[in-house]
Design an enzyme around this catalytic site. Structure first.
Site, PDB file in Angstrom:
ATOM      1  N   PRO A 121      -1.031 -19.027  29.351  1.00  0.00           N
ATOM      2  CA  PRO A 121      -1.921 -19.047  30.292  1.00  0.00           C
ATOM      3  C   PRO A 121      -3.291 -19.175  30.377  1.00  0.00           C
ATOM      4  CG  PRO A 121      -0.842 -16.997  30.415  1.00  0.00           C
ATOM      5  CD  PRO A 121      -0.378 -17.613  29.352  1.00  0.00           C
ATOM      6  N   LEU A 128      -5.974 -15.160  27.403  1.00  0.00           N
ATOM      7  CA  LEU A 128      -5.195 -14.813  25.843  1.00  0.00           C
ATOM      8  C   LEU A 128      -6.073 -16.054  25.144  1.00  0.00           C
ATOM      9  CD1 LEU A 128      -2.144 -14.012  27.941  1.00  0.00           C
ATOM     10  CD2 LEU A 128      -2.854 -12.726  25.927  1.00  0.00           C
ATOM     11  N   ASP A 164     -12.730 -14.569  19.312  1.00  0.00           N
ATOM     12  CA  ASP A 164     -11.350 -15.155  19.791  1.00  0.00           C
ATOM     13  C   ASP A 164     -11.304 -16.243  19.002  1.00  0.00           C
ATOM     14  OD1 ASP A 164     -11.887 -13.501  22.310  1.00  0.00           O
ATOM     15  OD2 ASP A 164     -11.446 -15.335  23.664  1.00  0.00           O
TER      16      ASP A 164
HETATM   17  C1  MEV Z   1     -13.558 -12.696  25.687  1.00  0.00           C
HETATM   18  O1  MEV Z   1     -12.019 -12.719  25.200  1.00  0.00           O
HETATM   19  C2  MEV Z   1     -14.949 -11.781  25.200  1.00  0.00           C
HETATM   20  C3  MEV Z   1     -15.441 -11.761  25.545  1.00  0.00           C
HETATM   21  O2  MEV Z   1     -16.627 -10.522  24.801  1.00  0.00           O
HETATM   22  C4  MEV Z   1     -16.628 -13.144  25.299  1.00  0.00           C
HETATM   23  C5  MEV Z   1     -17.202 -13.162  23.935  1.00  0.00           C
HETATM   24  O3  MEV Z   1     -17.325 -12.427  22.371  1.00  0.00           O
HETATM   25  O4  MEV Z   1     -17.134 -14.379  23.114  1.00  0.00           O
HETATM   26  C6  MEV Z   1     -16.235 -11.380  26.688  1.00  0.00           C
END
Ligand code: MEV
Length: 308
Positions: free
Chosen positions: A96, A101, A147
């Site tokens: 999604p 995710l 990510d």
């Molecule tokens: C996003 O999945 C995780 C955050 O910590 C942003 C990042 O690490 O770049 C909110």
């Protein structure tokens, strides 16, 4: 024909604090994935077919800052490929969009892998990861890189920005339920808000980030020593710190409460926050009731996933 695939991801511990140099833990979610297929085209140009987002277009018809155009242009440029070869690129994703995710990073990783292989320049994981990070930077401003890293390596990671990749050994698998609020969550915005809060109230936010760092460190030991049921408490504590960072929301809090009430060992929001997903730690017996309770409490979708 060349194909490549990349999984979704969730952050187990340490989101936001990770942007400020603290450790975080993320795991791949293989139930959802982005798949890319590249074939030589019978007509000139690079054609992109992405049925999920209703896209069927030649590369040059896309604005240069379009995420897919940026990936393709940057890759062909850095591989020194000119003129562009005629290609048909098909992108399908079950992840999604804007839900935390990792849909954008997964499409970048799969696209870079498929395209570089199709062009006879297959890249190492390290190169794919570096590439995907540059794309994340174009769209998210100051991403930590967690990510693209967990998605590229498709393994649980203990991540500190700027440090070498550390994959995590999960001694005993455990089960999570992922509940989606269905509310789009622009990570750039919440990361920016936390940065403003940090500028305004530096002392307290540094303390909060340090507390979260301790949680990630303890979680790593627990995961590696095979006592995952002990993660529940840490998830609850981490959620409270994310609330203090102002990145939770009434909808996320409601799902977290519902999961705990239905028997989860712990629950927290996951990712950028304000919308997107929350996660709950469950046993094989509580997975189904927690999932049902999340759906009854407004979750758009619930995914049961095994971390191993
Ligand atoms: C996003 O999945 C995780 C955050 O910590 C942003 C990042 O690490 O770049 C909110």
């Amino acid at each position: 024909m060349t194909v490549a695939s990349a999984p979704g991801k969730i952050i187990l511990f340490g989101e936001h604090a990770v942007v400020h140099g603290r450790p975080a833990i993320a795991v791949p979610v293989t139930q959802v994935h982005a798949d890319v297929e590249v074939v030589e085209s019978s007509r000139p140009g690079i054609w992109i077919h992405a049925p999920n987002v209703d896209l069927d277009v030649e590369l040059n018809a896309l604005p240069s800052d379009h995420p897919l155009a940026a990936v393709i242009h940057n890759l062909l440029f850095s591989l020194g490929i000119s003129p562009f070869p005629p290609l048909d690129i098909t992108i399908n994703s079950t992840i999604p969009v804007a839900s935390g995710l990792g849909s954008g990073a997964a499409v970048s990783v799969a696209l870079v892998r498929a395209l570089s292989s199709a062009l006879g320049h297959p890249l190492t994981d390290e190169q794919v990861n570096a590439f995907a990070y540059e794309i994340e930077r174009l769209h998210h401003g100051t991403p930590s890189g967690i990510d693209n890293t967990v998605i590229t390596y498709a393994k649980p990671v203990y991540f500190i920005k700027g440090h070498p990749i550390e994959t995590l050994k999960v001694s005993r698998p455990f089960t999570l339920v992922i509940g989606d609020t269905g509310i789009p969550a622009p990570t750039k915005q919440s990361v920016g808000d936390v940065r403003r809060l940090w500028t305004k109230n530096n002392l307290r936010m540094e303390q909060v980030f340090d507390e979260v760092a301790q949680i990630s460190l303890m979680a790593r030991r627990i995961i590696e020593s095979g006592q995952p049921e002990m993660l529940g408490d840490l998830m609850n504590q981490n959620h409270a710190f994310l609330q203090e960072m102002t990145v939770s929301s009434p909808e996320l809090d409601a799902l977290v409460r519902a999961a705990r009430k239905a028997g989860a060992l712990g629950a927290k929001m996951s990712g950028g926050g304000r919308g997107g997903n929350m996660i709950a730690l469950v046993t094989p017996e509580t997975a189904e009731p927690v999932s049902m309770s999340l759906l009854a409490s407004g979750a758009r979708r619930a995914i049961i996933t095994q971390v191993e």
